[in-house]
Every structure is written in C-alpha cells, then in structure tokens.
Design an enzyme around this catalytic site. Structure first.
Site, PDB file in Angstrom:
ATOM      1  N   SER A  13       0.850  -1.192   0.000  1.00  0.00           N
ATOM      2  CA  SER A  13       0.000   0.000   0.000  1.00  0.00           C
ATOM      3  C   SER A  13       0.878   1.231   0.000  1.00  0.00           C
ATOM      4  O   SER A  13       1.665   1.446   0.931  1.00  0.00           O
ATOM      5  CB  SER A  13      -0.886   0.024   1.245  1.00  0.00           C
ATOM      6  N   HIS A  38      -1.216  -1.294  -4.361  1.00  0.00           N
ATOM      7  CA  HIS A  38      -2.482  -0.975  -3.686  1.00  0.00           C
ATOM      8  C   HIS A  38      -2.526   0.528  -3.398  1.00  0.00           C
ATOM      9  O   HIS A  38      -1.635   1.073  -2.758  1.00  0.00           O
ATOM     10  CB  HIS A  38      -2.551  -1.777  -2.391  1.00  0.00           C
ATOM     11  N   ASP A  40      -4.637   3.530  -1.777  1.00  0.00           N
ATOM     12  CA  ASP A  40      -5.686   3.830  -0.797  1.00  0.00           C
ATOM     13  C   ASP A  40      -6.206   5.255  -0.980  1.00  0.00           C
ATOM     14  O   ASP A  40      -5.498   6.223  -0.736  1.00  0.00           O
ATOM     15  CB  ASP A  40      -5.117   3.687   0.621  1.00  0.00           C
ATOM     16  N   MET A  42      -8.710   8.039   0.267  1.00  0.00           N
ATOM     17  CA  MET A  42      -9.465   8.395   1.487  1.00  0.00           C
ATOM     18  C   MET A  42      -9.983   9.818   1.372  1.00  0.00           C
ATOM     19  O   MET A  42      -9.300  10.690   0.839  1.00  0.00           O
ATOM     20  CB  MET A  42      -8.557   8.294   2.706  1.00  0.00           C
ATOM     21  N   HIS A  71      -8.372   1.131  -3.805  1.00  0.00           N
ATOM     22  CA  HIS A  71      -9.261   0.887  -2.660  1.00  0.00           C
ATOM     23  C   HIS A  71      -9.907   2.223  -2.285  1.00  0.00           C
ATOM     24  O   HIS A  71      -9.256   3.107  -1.727  1.00  0.00           O
ATOM     25  CB  HIS A  71      -8.400   0.327  -1.508  1.00  0.00           C
ATOM     26  N   MET A  73     -12.016   4.444  -0.128  1.00  0.00           N
ATOM     27  CA  MET A  73     -12.626   4.645   1.193  1.00  0.00           C
ATOM     28  C   MET A  73     -13.301   6.012   1.167  1.00  0.00           C
ATOM     29  O   MET A  73     -12.846   6.971   1.809  1.00  0.00           O
ATOM     30  CB  MET A  73     -11.533   4.552   2.278  1.00  0.00           C
ATOM     31  N   MET A 142     -11.135  -6.147   5.702  1.00  0.00           N
ATOM     32  CA  MET A 142     -10.370  -5.166   6.481  1.00  0.00           C
ATOM     33  C   MET A 142      -9.999  -5.795   7.819  1.00  0.00           C
ATOM     34  O   MET A 142     -10.874  -6.141   8.616  1.00  0.00           O
ATOM     35  CB  MET A 142     -11.193  -3.892   6.709  1.00  0.00           C
ATOM     36  N   ASP A 178      -6.372  -6.665   4.286  1.00  0.00           N
ATOM     37  CA  ASP A 178      -5.822  -5.309   4.293  1.00  0.00           C
ATOM     38  C   ASP A 178      -5.762  -4.784   5.718  1.00  0.00           C
ATOM     39  O   ASP A 178      -6.794  -4.534   6.338  1.00  0.00           O
ATOM     40  CB  ASP A 178      -6.706  -4.409   3.420  1.00  0.00           C
TER      41      ASP A 178
HETATM   42  C1  DX5 Z   1      -6.012   1.089   5.856  1.00  0.00           C
HETATM   43  C2  DX5 Z   1      -5.555   0.900   4.428  1.00  0.00           C
HETATM   44  C3  DX5 Z   1      -4.460  -0.078   4.326  1.00  0.00           C
HETATM   45  C4  DX5 Z   1      -3.221   0.334   5.060  1.00  0.00           C
HETATM   46  C5  DX5 Z   1      -2.452  -0.864   5.469  1.00  0.00           C
HETATM   47  O1  DX5 Z   1      -7.062   1.971   5.888  1.00  0.00           O
HETATM   48  O2  DX5 Z   1      -6.625   0.454   3.639  1.00  0.00           O
HETATM   49  O3  DX5 Z   1      -4.182  -0.391   2.966  1.00  0.00           O
HETATM   50  O4  DX5 Z   1      -2.399   1.157   4.310  1.00  0.00           O
HETATM   51  O5  DX5 Z   1      -1.357  -0.448   6.219  1.00  0.00           O
HETATM   52  P1  DX5 Z   1      -0.614  -1.435   7.208  1.00  0.00           P
HETATM   53  O6  DX5 Z   1      -0.107  -2.584   6.387  1.00  0.00           O
HETATM   54  O7  DX5 Z   1       0.502  -0.614   7.759  1.00  0.00           O
HETATM   55  O8  DX5 Z   1      -1.592  -1.869   8.249  1.00  0.00           O
HETATM   56 ZN    ZN Z   2      -6.316  -0.423   1.546  1.00  0.00          ZN
END
Ligand code: DX5
Ligand code: ZN
Length: 229
Positions: A13, A38, A40, A42, A71, A73, A142, A178
């Site tokens: 990620s 990946h 993320d 947000m 991904h 969010m 998750m 994840d």
């Molecule tokens: C959390 C994200 C993950 C996160 C994982 O909201 O969706 O992808 O970056 O990070 P680690 O591996 O550090 O838990």
């Molecule tokens: Zn993620």
C-alpha cells in the site's frame, strides 16, 4: 482459458510511501518484486484521513506495470467510479458500508471493464455479500479499521476469511486482506483463505527510493514467512 490465479500476491500500500515521490515509489516496489500496487483513496469523511483522488491515480498509472488496485474509502462513491475507471485502475474496490445500492455499484464498476471489489469493515458480516457474489471479483477483508497504516491486526477477522472462502466455493474471486499484515500475521490469513496480501508499513518501513533494496528484503521476508510458519 487459464485457471483462476490463486497464487499469493503481495500488494504494497503506497499509503506508507513517500507522497512527494509516489511515481518513483511505485517503480521501486515493482522493481523489488511486488505483484500488485495498492492505492488507498481516502476522503476525510468515510474515514478520518485524506489521501488523493483520480488525478493522482491517473498520473501514477504511468508508473505501474503490474496491477493498479484502487481501494476507495469514500462516500458517496458512485459518482466517482467512472473517474477512477478513466484513471486506469485495474481493480476498483468500494466499501459495502459506503454504497446504499451495492450490487448496482459493482455492476457500474464492471461496465467499465474493471474488476469489482467489495471491502468489508471489521464489523460487517460476510453474509452482507452472500447473494451478490456473482458480481464480485475481489473481497477485501479489512483486518484493521480503515483510515491509517500501522495498526494492529484484528484476529477475529480470520474467522470471516474462512467463512468467505467457503461461501465463494469455486467462483473466481480473490480474497484480499488489508491491515496489519506482517511476517507474524500473514500466514494465518493465507491459511484461512486469503490470496492477496496488502501491506503498507511492513513493506515500506526502513526503506526509501534510494534504499529500495529494503523494500525487496521486506517483500521477500513476507513471502518466506508463509513457508516457515
Ligand atoms: C487502511 C488501508 C491499508 C493500510 C495498510 O485503511 O486500507 O491499505 O495502508 O497499512 P498497514 O499494512 O501498515 O496496516
Ligand atoms: Zn487499503
């Protein structure tokens, strides 16, 4: 026709990458042997953190040759799906909790020729998606509360992964985990049925673009933890 690929895939990620050098970070993790990238996204609304949007994804697309795994969010999510499809995502994952018409949102993703993923928060039961499995290409379990990197793996989700693996039977669906994936937690997730491992901090920690061999060491250590445990 190839059999569905259930080999274990490592998807770093870039939430844990250097945001001032994201293109170079994507090239570095691919050069060091990751399988997917990946991304993320947000919004500061669905989750308490803000990262980046479709324009950044479109720019990153030029630096990713493997799979761009986005991904989302964000909520509302539907009006943004076309933007992330146009940005070149290969997989677009939305949260079950973020769409009032989940099946319709998944059909929307697939209408752009993209793989459709559903992410389930830790409190969301696997049965939420039981009747729409035929419209799903990936389930993201998750294993932390979404929003930030570096949190502790939530062990109760192992049972959910097992349940999902039974539910999907022989359907061509990836199970992704994840959050909190490390050399200590990865094996349990894989044994339960996961085949795509997202990891932020355990891949990026200690490395950088100029010390990218550390990313390679971290990726190899994660892979070999699966054989040792
Ligand atoms: C959390 C994200 C993950 C996160 C994982 O909201 O969706 O992808 O970056 O990070 P680690 O591996 O550090 O838990
Ligand atoms: Zn993620």
């Amino acid at each position: 026709m190839h059999a569905f690929d259930r080999t274990i895939k490592i998807a770093p990620s870039i939430l844990s990458a250097d945001f001032a050098n994201l293109g170079a970070e994507c090239r570095a993790i691919e050069a060091q042997g990751c399988d997917w990238v990946h991304v993320d996204v947000m919004d500061g609304h669905f989750v308490p953190n803000i990262t980046f949007g479709p324009q950044t994804c479109a720019a990153l697309r030029h630096h990713i040759t493997t799979v761009m795994d986005v991904h989302l969010m964000i909520t509302p999510v539907d009006r943004f799906i076309s933007f992330f499809a146009d940005a070149g995502a290969d997989v677009i994952t939305i949260h079950a909790e973020a769409s009032p018409h989940l099946n319709s949102s998944l059909q929307n993703i697939k209408s752009f020729g993209k793989k459709a993923g559903v992410a389930l928060n830790p409190s969301t039961p696997p049965e939420t998606i039981e009747y729409i499995l035929d419209n799903i290409d990936l389930i993201c379990v998750m294993t932390v509360n979404p929003g930030c990197a570096g949190q502790t793996f939530i062990n109760s989700q192992i049972d959910k992964i097992k349940r999902l693996r039974q539910m999907i039977e022989s359907r061509p669906i990836n199970i992704q985990v994840d959050g909190g994936i490390t050399q200590k937690t990865a094996q349990a997730a894989v044994t339960a049925g996961a085949d795509v491992l997202v990891s932020g901090s355990s891949i990026f920690n200690g490395g950088s673009i100029i010390k990218q061999h550390i990313y390679g060491e971290n990726i190899r250590a994660l892979r070999s933890s699966l054989r040792k445990n």
